[in-house]
Enzyme design. Structure first.
Site, mmCIF file in Angstrom:
data_model
loop_
_atom_site.group_PDB
_atom_site.id
_atom_site.type_symbol
_atom_site.label_atom_id
_atom_site.label_comp_id
_atom_site.label_asym_id
_atom_site.label_seq_id
_atom_site.Cartn_x
_atom_site.Cartn_y
_atom_site.Cartn_z
ATOM 1 N N GLU A 152 0.869 -1.128 -0.038
ATOM 2 C CA GLU A 152 0.077 -0.152 -0.084
ATOM 3 C C GLU A 152 0.975 1.193 0.020
ATOM 4 O O GLU A 152 1.989 1.280 0.428
ATOM 5 C CB GLU A 152 -0.996 0.033 1.350
ATOM 6 C CG GLU A 152 -0.282 -0.235 2.468
ATOM 7 C CD GLU A 152 0.289 1.013 3.199
ATOM 8 O OE1 GLU A 152 1.204 0.993 4.044
ATOM 9 O OE2 GLU A 152 -0.074 2.105 2.854
ATOM 10 N N LEU A 269 9.869 17.881 -1.607
ATOM 11 C CA LEU A 269 11.180 18.770 -1.561
ATOM 12 C C LEU A 269 11.212 19.921 -0.456
ATOM 13 O O LEU A 269 11.775 20.799 -0.621
ATOM 14 C CB LEU A 269 11.390 19.322 -2.927
ATOM 15 C CG LEU A 269 11.885 18.489 -3.977
ATOM 16 C CD1 LEU A 269 12.020 19.211 -5.281
ATOM 17 C CD2 LEU A 269 13.354 17.814 -3.770
ATOM 18 N N CYS A 279 6.515 5.262 8.742
ATOM 19 C CA CYS A 279 6.843 4.637 7.652
ATOM 20 C C CYS A 279 8.166 4.794 7.149
ATOM 21 O O CYS A 279 9.165 3.989 7.342
ATOM 22 C CB CYS A 279 5.887 4.940 6.519
ATOM 23 S SG CYS A 279 4.156 4.241 6.659
HETATM 24 C C1 UDX Z 1 4.368 7.576 3.403
HETATM 25 C C2 UDX Z 1 4.388 7.670 2.093
HETATM 26 O O1 UDX Z 1 3.905 8.756 1.751
HETATM 27 C C3 UDX Z 1 3.176 6.702 1.753
HETATM 28 O O2 UDX Z 1 3.064 6.470 0.408
HETATM 29 C C4 UDX Z 1 3.511 5.261 2.369
HETATM 30 O O3 UDX Z 1 2.305 4.307 2.149
HETATM 31 C C5 UDX Z 1 3.566 5.463 3.848
HETATM 32 O O4 UDX Z 1 4.632 6.409 4.334
HETATM 33 P P1 UDX Z 1 3.139 9.179 5.457
HETATM 34 O O5 UDX Z 1 4.181 8.375 6.619
HETATM 35 O O6 UDX Z 1 1.624 9.061 5.854
HETATM 36 O O7 UDX Z 1 3.255 8.320 4.176
HETATM 37 O O8 UDX Z 1 3.660 10.418 5.120
HETATM 38 P P2 UDX Z 1 4.110 11.434 4.188
HETATM 39 O O9 UDX Z 1 3.088 12.379 3.902
HETATM 40 O O10 UDX Z 1 4.774 10.549 3.065
HETATM 41 O O11 UDX Z 1 5.091 12.481 5.105
HETATM 42 C C6 UDX Z 1 6.340 11.646 5.783
HETATM 43 C C7 UDX Z 1 7.131 12.764 6.699
HETATM 44 O O12 UDX Z 1 7.976 13.332 5.558
HETATM 45 C C8 UDX Z 1 6.301 13.551 7.325
HETATM 46 O O13 UDX Z 1 6.936 13.935 8.415
HETATM 47 C C9 UDX Z 1 6.484 14.897 6.699
HETATM 48 O O14 UDX Z 1 6.261 16.180 7.313
HETATM 49 C C10 UDX Z 1 7.694 14.883 5.966
HETATM 50 N N1 UDX Z 1 7.834 15.584 4.897
HETATM 51 C C11 UDX Z 1 7.045 15.284 3.470
HETATM 52 C C12 UDX Z 1 8.917 16.721 4.553
HETATM 53 O O15 UDX Z 1 9.581 16.860 5.348
HETATM 54 N N2 UDX Z 1 9.011 17.189 3.543
HETATM 55 C C13 UDX Z 1 8.109 17.054 2.151
HETATM 56 O O16 UDX Z 1 8.445 17.554 1.128
HETATM 57 C C14 UDX Z 1 7.217 15.952 2.329
#
Ligand code: UDX
Length: 449
Positions: A152, A269, A279
């Site tokens: 997923e 980014l 995750c």
């Molecule tokens: C992630 C993946 O996106 C998803 O496809 C997978 O199934 C599960 O893991 P999630 O953990 O819910 O999902 O969060 P996501 O929206 O990916 O953000 C992950 C982390 O990265 C967050 O802490 C967010 O704040 C951080 N982030 C995200 C950044 O620091 N910069 C960004 O540009 C994007």
């Protein structure tokens, strides 16, 4: 089709509810009797947009049920979705004991042939081992199990949208008939034959979802490779932010321009406090670990992990430099969840920031639209407020740790009047440095002088 879901954690809850809403009959089970009781009482154990509504609709249609009787659930479905946890072990590798336990239950309880679908995030080769285990545990009985890997890609906060509007559906199989059955299961999604809980009217036109059939090993690798690459992008942007601070650049403009190149893409980014959640941190570790077991040194991911861990130090470095002395100061923390639109604080940077501030003798007041209750359990000495303005009252500094819209739209003119010192350290680059300066704030963020 009759489907079973084993494990009603985050992924199992969303998967079960959405598959039922898509028209299948779904029976879900979990070892946590309290969680099953809450679900049977109509409750929803997690905060996830649209999930309550999807569950209510599936319940009303009589297409979803919850039981603590794993055997009953196993016998119910033609396909069994394994959604149990695979938490990290000491060495970072994934703990697969829950999957193994489910394999024993399936082999023991099944009375007819089953499609066994791996939905949990697992390292490559797990499906092959699962197939071997199922045949070993069923002692050569005449019931056959066909294993499928179906990773997923749900993001917390938008999981229901992601389930009904996936970029791709990845299926790892050994045989074509298993692929056919999976295409049937996802048929309503692929043919857009579902009532969309996100778009009240017709869903906006979007690129067709790719239904990608590959081997089990490749499907498992796709999940780890995708998550690790997204985390890598974030760490890359964070190192560029550090450079921008040294070279008087603006990371927002740099990454925006980078993202205009479709080969790079503008998403993920965003520089700042780094990635958290259940995750990215664990998937990177598991991928590095997996690689080392076959003699591959995944240096580039180790670097991304190190960069991410250093974000907290860099952030606290800004706080210490601005405050000079932290001990005895009243500090407001805006945002506890690892990202906006979730109540999840697992591996949330804000929690580490607060722990460090408390160690340095600061008084911490904190606020988050959804994650306060969960944080109270891990940080009992913090003072929590529902109202962000009460949180910043008399504060010597306000730290922004999660990109909630509620904080992005905060009235800092009003907040500034409540604070003991108009000092903001922004870990998510939510505000314009010029606007904050015009309001008379000392304002620090990432990669923007
Ligand atoms: C992630 C993946 O996106 C998803 O496809 C997978 O199934 C599960 O893991 P999630 O953990 O819910 O999902 O969060 P996501 O929206 O990916 O953000 C992950 C982390 O990265 C967050 O802490 C967010 O704040 C951080 N982030 C995200 C950044 O620091 N910069 C960004 O540009 C994007």
């Amino acid at each position: 089709m009759r489907l079973s879901v084993i494990g009603c954690g985050y992924v199992g809850l969303v998967t079960g509810a959405c598959l039922a809403e898509a028209g299948h009959d779904v029976m879900c089970t979990d070892i946590d009797a309290a969680r099953i009781a809450q679900l049977n009482a109509g409750g929803v154990p997690i905060y996830e947009e649209h999930l309550e509504e999807v569950l209510a609709s599936a319940r009303k249609a009589g297409r979803i049920s919850y039981t603590t009787d794993t055997g009953e659930a196993i016998r119910f479905g033609d396909a069994i979705f394994i959604c149990v946890g695979t938490p990290p072990r000491e060495d970072g590798s994934a703990d697969l004991s829950a999957i193994d336990h489910v394999a024993q239950q399936i082999a023991g309880e099944a009375r007819s042939s089953k499609l066994v679908v791996e939905k949990s995030t697992v390292p490559a080769r797990t499906g092959i081992e699962l197939r071997r285990a199922l045949s070993a545990y069923s002692r050569g009985g005449n019931i056959s199990f066909s294993v499928v890997s179906n990773p997923e890609f749900l993001r917390e906060g938008t999981a229901v949208f992601d389930f009904f509007h996936p970029d791709r559906i990845v299926i790892g199989v050994d045989d074509e008939s298993a692929a056919q059955k999976m295409r049937e299961i996802y048929g309503p999604i692929l043919e857009h034959k579902f009532r969309c809980p996100v778009h009240k009217g017709p869903c906006p036109a979007e690129p067709k979802t790719e239904f990608l059939v590959t081997t089990i090993n490749s499907a498992e690798l796709i999940k780890h490779a995708s998550n690790s690459f997204l985390a890598l992008k974030i760490s890359y942007a964070n190192v560029v932010a550090d450079l921008c601070e040294k070279l008087d650049g603006n990371v927002e403009q740099v990454t925006h321009a980078m993202g205009l190149d479709p080969r790079i893409g503008g998403q993920f980014l965003k520089a700042g406090l780094g990635f958290g959640g259940f995750c990215f941190p664990k998937d990177i570790q598991a991928f590095i670990q997996l690689a080392s077991t076959v003699g591959v040194d995944f240096e580039i991911l180790k670097a991304a992990e190190r960069v991410n861990k250093e974000r907290i130090d860099r952030f606290l470095g800004k706080v210490n430099k601005a405050l000079w002395v932290v001990k005895g100061k009243r500090i407001a923390v805006l945002g506890l969840a690892f990202k906006a639109n979730t109540d999840d604080i697992r591996f949330a940077p804000a929690i580490d920031v607060i722990k460090r501030l408390l160690e340095e003798g600061a008084q911490v007041h904190a606020s988050d639209p959804e994650a306060v209750e969960k944080t109270k359990k891990v940080l009992p000495t913090v003072t929590f407020h529902a109202d962000p303005y009460e949180t910043v009252r008399d504060a010597h500094a306000a730290l922004v740790c999660t990109e909630w819209a509620a904080f992005k739209n905060l009235d800092w003119e009003r907040a500034g009047k409540l604070m003991a010192r108009k000092l903001v350290v922004d870990g998510r680059n939510l505000y314009s440095p010029k606007k904050m300066a015009d309001l008379g704030f000392e304002y620090y963020s990432f990669g923007r002088s």
